[in-house]
Enzyme design. Structure first.
Site, PDB file in Angstrom:
ATOM      1  N   HIS A   1      -3.598  -5.246   0.456  1.00 27.25           N
ATOM      2  CA  HIS A   1      -2.997  -5.749   1.693  1.00 27.25           C
ATOM      3  C   HIS A   1      -3.073  -7.281   1.705  1.00 27.25           C
ATOM      4  CE1 HIS A   1      -2.623  -1.901   4.007  1.00 27.25           C
ATOM      5  NE2 HIS A   1      -3.545  -1.529   3.136  1.00 27.25           N
TER       6      HIS A   1
ATOM      7  N   CYS B   1       0.843  -1.199   0.000  1.00 22.31           N
ATOM      8  CA  CYS B   1       0.000   0.000   0.000  1.00 22.31           C
ATOM      9  C   CYS B   1       0.883   1.256   0.000  1.00 22.31           C
ATOM     10  CB  CYS B   1      -0.952  -0.030   1.192  1.00 22.31           C
ATOM     11  SG  CYS B   1      -2.324   1.145   1.049  1.00 22.31           S
TER      12      CYS B   1
ATOM     13  N   GLU C   1      -1.641  -9.389   3.496  1.00 18.36           N
ATOM     14  CA  GLU C   1      -1.541  -9.990   4.830  1.00 18.36           C
ATOM     15  C   GLU C   1      -2.907 -10.336   5.414  1.00 18.36           C
ATOM     16  OE1 GLU C   1      -1.275  -5.441   5.410  1.00 18.36           O
ATOM     17  OE2 GLU C   1      -0.422  -6.953   4.056  1.00 18.36           O
TER      18      GLU C   1
END
Length: 627
Positions: free
Chosen positions: A551, A424, A553
């Site tokens: 993102h 990001c 994750e």
């Protein structure tokens, strides 16, 4: 529907989220469908406007919900996809009741906490518990509800009262209360101290039960009697301590469980199962374990395969000897929870590559030249950590503090062939750095940090609403299309044509500069469906210099690590080329689950080997000299 209510006592942050997730894991190992609800008593509508220092990271769901980080624990442990309504806040409840009052639903009545607020809580829980979360249309069997905060908090009182009523509404055989409490260990003077017949070494101290007794007494005084007490402690509970808790807290000794400090959170489900929690939940809630869709009297060996994989995961974590040093250059480095999902994703990937993660945090502002004048020691320490890293990660964030430090970290990784992952804002900083030092646009910047820059390589999105805070960014799951087969990240995603990942941003790479950037080797290999937004960035002739606007994750799992993070760790361990030559198939030592054996064309390895170069082997002295 069966319900498990998880409450906490003595202190906040005692580990209710991990324990609730672990309970779900051992039930799921029996073939039981599980969903989760997290209740946060704060008045905010959601977690989107929090500072990470206030409440940890903001976790984003597929539907764009900005929720508490505990929902990330649930998704990672249970491998489910939750929804924004799985996070209940006081703000949401009061907003729904006020809206109904304005619409005339309570016409002629005085709207009160009891019964209107408590009824709204119960209705919300029963509605959300029925929503499928396993990717199919099957309704869950059990809903695990975690009540945030500590019993006795004034903010949580309406929720406690709601569940006091709820236990009668759903009948006792359909609900269990699990109370998580802290057992402090008091240090004494001298190497040993006697307490009755027991001697306690100074290093551990005496285990005290009084705070737990008081907490349970308060919970029972509010009308809820716990069925299970889970004690958090530094060391395993002594038998006499467990008996004392049983005696004063009105539970059987076998219903007092101990979750002491362990090497990793992956051992918590194993701890609970080893103390008989699975059998207790199955019998107490009259659940029907299944295996391949067939109901059984008790869990079968095949349905316990999940627990076996958890054990393998925990054992691997304990056995790892080799280390890989990753430096996280961020803005909120004083609180680990600010980057909870990033840290978990790094751990998942490091386990997959058989390396122990040595994660170091650098405050981005400490890398900036201004810090040399303010605090030279911090400046030199930060650069020493950076140049000694095997890999550099710049995560997402907002605000201009530390931006120049992040840009310098990206420059060091690019110029020194050190594996780099920008997420990001991290990707945007890498683009700014490249535009300044390769395209020679010295004033290149983001309009977030300099609205007057002549070279705005990062701009705010047209739909970004600056007039209202909360839920106004580009949020949730969006599709990213790969624009070329000649992409390292595409190979890591098993050669898919597109990927669905979660987003949370309000700025993006300026399309007007893309042609210039790609001409110099910074390729945007993944873009949004309309082709206007740059989603994935790769640098040619570099071991691993990758940026993603989304993102990754958020959907990383312990047994299925996120591909961008996996590639980053492989490159940091000098294993990426070897992995590519295997056709991106995990070796048996990397396998946690059956899906890892999916076939991939072996020719992919040769192609990726041509895309990457070997990392230059700088000695520490050379790195310091270059710095």
């Amino acid at each position: 529907m069966k319900y498990i209510l998880v409450t906490g006592g003595v202190i906040s942050g005692v580990g209710k989220g991990v324990i609730a997730s672990s309970i779900g894991t051992i039930l799921k190992s029996c073939g039981i469908r599980v969903t989760s609800i997290k209740i946060d008593p704060y008045i905010n509508i959601d977690a989107g406007t929090f500072s990470p220092y206030e409440h940890g990271e903001v976790f984003v769901l597929d539907d764009g919900g900005e929720v508490d980080l505990d929902l990330g624990n649930y998704e990672r442990f249970l491998d489910v996809t939750l929804h924004r309504d799985n996070n209940i806040t006081t703000g949401k409840i009061y907003q729904s009741v006020i809206n109904r009052e304005r619409q005339g639903d309570y016409l002629g009545k005085t709207v009160q906490v009891v019964p209107h607020i408590t009824d709204a809580i119960q209705e919300w829980v029963t509605k959300v518990a029925m929503i499928p979360v396993d990717g199919d249309e099957k309704i869950p069997d059990v809903c695990i509800i975690e009540l945030g905060g500590v019993i006795g908090d004034i903010e949580g009182m309406p929720f406690v009262e709601a569940f006091r009523q709820f236990q009668f509404r759903v009948k006792r055989e359909n609900i269990i209360c699990v109370h998580v409490s802290l057992i402090p260990q008091i240090q004494h003077w001298g190497p040993w101290v006697s307490s009755g017949k027991t001697k306690y070494p100074k290093t551990t101290g005496e285990q005290k039960t009084k705070p737990t007794q008081q907490s349970v007494r308060e919970l029972r005084g509010l009308g809820i009697s716990p069925d299970i007490i889970i004690c958090r402690s530094v060391t395993p509970l002594l038998a006499e301590v467990k008996d004392k808790i049983s005696l004063f807290c009105h539970v059987a000794p076998e219903q007092v469980y101990c979750v002491h400090d362990v090497t990793s959170i992956y051992r918590v489900p194993l701890l609970l199962e080893g103390q008989g929690a699975t059998d207790f939940f199955v019998e107490r809630l009259q659940l029907n374990p299944t295996c391949s869709g067939v109901q059984l009297n008790r869990p079968c060996s095949r349905s316990r395969r999940l627990m076996q994989r958890w054990k393998e995961l925990a054992d691997r974590y304990d056995r790892l000897l080799k280390e890989v040093t990753i430096v996280l250059v961020g803005k909120y480095t004083k609180l680990e929870d600010a980057y909870a999902s990033v840290i978990k994703a790094l751990q998942h990937a490091s386990l997959a590559v058989n390396h122990r993660l040595d994660l170091k945090y650098i405050e981005a502002a400490d890398l900036e030249p201004a810090r040399l004048h303010d605090n030279a020691q911090k400046y030199h320490e930060a650069w020493k950590e950076l140049v000694g890293a095997n890999g550099i990660l710049v995560p997402g964030g907002f605000g201009n503090r530390g931006i120049e430090g992040k840009v310098l970290a990206a420059q060091w990784a690019r110029s020194r062939n050190i594996p780099f992952l920008g997420v990001c804002l991290g990707m945007q900083c890498a683009v700014i750095e490249f535009a300044r030092n390769v395209l020679d646009h010295k004033d290149a910047n983001s309009t977030e940090f300099d609205s007057e820059t002549k070279n705005p390589v990062v701009i705010d999105m047209p739909e970004h609403n600056t007039g209202q805070m909360g839920g106004t960014m580009r949020l949730g799951k969006r599709k990213t299309l790969f624009k070329t087969e000649n992409s390292l990240l595409r190979k890591l995603y098993k050669n898919k044509e597109s990927v669905d990942e979660r987003h949370r941003h309000r700025y993006e790479v300026n399309p007007d500069y893309v042609a210039q950037l790609e001409e110099k080797g910074l390729r945007f290999v993944g873009r949004s469906e309309d082709g206007a937004r740059m989603e994935i960035m790769e640098l040619e002739n570099h071991p691993y210099f990758v940026g993603v606007q989304y993102h990754p994750e958020y959907i990383s799992r312990p047994m299925n690590p996120s591909p961008p993070y996996l590639g980053f760790l492989l490159a940091s361990c000098n294993k990426l080329t070897q992995f590519a030559q295997r056709g991106f198939r995990p070796s048996p030592r990397m396998s946690f689950c059956e899906s890892d054996t999916d076939s991939v064309d072996d020719s992919d390895g040769d192609e990726v080997a041509r895309l990457t170069t070997k990392t230059a082997d700088f000695s520490l002295a050379e790195k310091n000299s270059a710095a």
